[in-house]
Design a protein around this motif. Structure first.
Motif, short mmCIF file in Angstrom:
data_model
loop_
_atom_site.label_atom_id
_atom_site.label_comp_id
_atom_site.label_asym_id
_atom_site.label_seq_id
_atom_site.Cartn_x
_atom_site.Cartn_y
_atom_site.Cartn_z
N ASN A 107 -0.94 -3.05 -4.53
CA ASN A 107 -0.34 -4.08 -5.37
C ASN A 107 -0.07 -5.32 -4.55
O ASN A 107 0.04 -5.26 -3.31
N TYR A 130 0.74 5.20 -0.16
CA TYR A 130 -0.33 6.17 0.11
C TYR A 130 0.23 7.56 0.36
O TYR A 130 1.37 7.75 0.80
N TYR A 159 -5.01 9.06 -0.83
CA TYR A 159 -4.97 8.24 -2.04
C TYR A 159 -4.10 7.02 -1.77
O TYR A 159 -3.01 7.14 -1.20
N HIS A 160 -4.60 5.83 -2.19
CA HIS A 160 -3.88 4.58 -2.00
C HIS A 160 -3.70 3.87 -3.34
O HIS A 160 -4.62 3.82 -4.15
N ASP A 161 -2.53 3.29 -3.51
CA ASP A 161 -2.26 2.45 -4.67
C ASP A 161 -1.87 1.06 -4.15
O ASP A 161 -0.87 0.92 -3.41
N ASP A 181 0.85 -1.19 0.00
CA ASP A 181 0.00 0.00 0.00
C ASP A 181 0.89 1.24 0.00
O ASP A 181 1.52 1.55 1.00
N SER A 207 -1.35 -5.63 -9.86
CA SER A 207 -2.05 -4.47 -9.34
C SER A 207 -3.42 -4.88 -8.81
O SER A 207 -4.17 -5.59 -9.49
N ASP A 222 -8.42 -3.30 -10.18
CA ASP A 222 -7.78 -3.55 -11.46
C ASP A 222 -8.57 -4.64 -12.18
O ASP A 222 -8.86 -5.69 -11.62
N ASP A 260 -6.77 1.00 -6.90
CA ASP A 260 -6.46 2.17 -6.09
C ASP A 260 -7.73 2.70 -5.43
O ASP A 260 -8.84 2.26 -5.73
N TYR A 315 -13.14 2.88 -4.15
CA TYR A 315 -12.11 1.92 -4.53
C TYR A 315 -12.37 1.45 -5.95
O TYR A 315 -13.50 1.10 -6.31
#
Length: 431
Positions: free
Chosen positions: A367, A347, A363-365, A345, A374, A405, A377, A402
């Motif tokens: 993987n 962020y 904001y969070h990405d 995560d 992925s 992917d 996000d 949310y």
């Protein structure tokens, strides 16, 4: 001899006077006279919109009413009793996990009344001890917390002791034999292996914190924390197909917090292995690195958190079953169970005063820790503001979005991965 009598008499009078003052200061009536009652009422509307053709949107209106009775102190002894009631308003067009409305998305706020806390506490010069049902919040609640966001708070039955042998050091130990989860209250009729109302078992929590440096105002500049959490959780499982006890674990870690002027730094590492009667072999790691900056009351933060996965069968990733999970990895609560391949995560966020209230944006990405796929996000936004006309009343608006992917519709470990939007409107009154 005649000269000593007045001196002895004077000494006796002084001692008697001191004794009377001490007794008056510790009058048992202080338990009642210096006690206080608190009323806390929280209304919430929650809307959940999952991109799932087999599940209806959820709309939940609930009210949590909490009455707390805190005694005064008598020779360091005190008591607390706290009762909660959660009631639904309107139709039950949501799945509370206890109302049988499985066609709707989950809003985990079951109806019911329960004793939230009931404890005896003893405070002494170098620490304290607590016996009974209690709130336990350790560090940032990443491993042990109260999940206070949900209407039914998570509390613990057991004992807790804190010792402060030297300035800046706090040693904490707790033994827990029952966890009152957010899915209660209940009589176990609706329990599943994923969401029991009460988690039974024998757990031991060890936490040692030491403040190494302080600034001129006494605020901590460098704090080190070491911990070992031995969780024996008998009647809960990591997934629907896993065996009971598969969330029992031993987590050992070290956390460092530093503050240099407006800059804050956090670094943490933990290792998790199996414990008690867990039938699975666990071996995974946790990492956290976070940087913050305070500029004119606005706090900017960026971080990278990793909960490691495992390549074996089933889900043997790093889990945090007693954490306040809603505060981590996005407010949409997609990753309450860590996927089998783990999660990374990355962020960024800001907390800022605005128009007399407080604004948050994150904001969070996400993987996979293993394989690098992925997950998607998330964007989170909230604004809270006191209502000036009513002292003690605070309003909150909150939103989470949310986006999954498209290449990972189902994560290994039975964790669904679908687009999810959530919206909350809340009013909370404390008296």
């Amino acid at each position: 001899m005649s000269m000593m009598k007045p001196s002895l008499l004077s000494l006796a009078v002084v001692c008697a006077s001191l004794g009377q003052n001490a007794f008056a200061a510790e009058d048992i009536a202080n338990l009642v006279d210096r006690g206080k009652a608190t009323l806390d009422v929280r209304y919430r509307y929650e809307h959940v919109d999952p991109d799932n053709q087999n599940q209806n949107n959820a709309n939940a209106q609930t009210v949590r009413t909490r009455i707390s009775l805190q005694s005064g102190k008598w020779y360091g002894l005190s008591a607390l009793v706290e009762a909660d009631n959660v009631s639904r308003i309107g139709d039950a067009t949501y799945n509370s996990t206890r109302n049988g409305q499985s066609d709707f998305a989950v809003v985990a706020d079951p109806d019911g009344s329960e004793i939230n806390q009931a404890l005896l506490r003893y405070d002494f010069k170098k620490g304290n001890a607590v016996l009974g049902r209690q709130r336990i919040l350790l560090d940032n609640q990443r491993f042990v917390g109260g999940v206070a966001w949900r209407q039914n708070e998570q509390t613990f039955d057991g004992v807790l002791g804190q010792l402060k042998p030297i300035t800046g050091m706090t040693l904490t130990y707790s033994y827990i034999d029952n966890v009152n989860t957010i899915f209660g209250p209940g009589d176990n009729r609706f329990d599943t292996k994923l969401n029991p109302a009460n988690i039974e078992g024998h757990s031991h929590l060890f936490n040692a914190q030491y403040i190494l440096l302080r600034d001129r105002r006494g605020a901590p500049q460098l704090t080190l924390t070491g911990y070992s959490y031995l969780l024996g959780l008998d009647n809960i499982a990591v997934t629907r197909t896993a065996a009971l006890g598969s969330l029992s674990s031993r987590t050992n870690g070290l956390r460092a917090n530093a503050a240099i002027g407006p800059v804050s730094l956090v670094a943490e590492y933990a290792q998790q292995s199996d414990y008690a009667d867990n039938p699975q072999d666990l071996d995974s790691d946790y990492y956290l690195a976070e940087l913050g900056y305070n500029w004119k009351g606005m706090v900017f933060k960026g971080g990278y958190e990793v909960l490691g996965g495992d390549g074996g069968t089933g889900n043997r990733a790093f889990q945090t079953p007693l954490a306040t999970k809603h505060a981590f990895q996005g407010w949409a609560d997609v990753f309450l169970t860590t996927p089998a391949d783990g999660i990374e995560d990355a962020y960024v966020g800001v907390t800022a005063p605005l128009w007399g209230g407080q604004l948050q944006a994150w904001y969070h990405d996400f993987n996979a820790e293993r394989g690098g796929d992925s997950y998607g996000d998330e964007f989170d936004l909230s604004y809270g503001h006191p209502i000036p006309a009513v002292p003690g009343l605070v309003a909150l608006v909150k939103y989470a979005s949310y986006r999954a992917d498209d290449d990972t519709p189902l994560l290994r470990g039975n964790v669904a991965n679908i687009d999810t939007d959530k919206f909350w409107l809340q009013l909370q009154y404390t008296y």
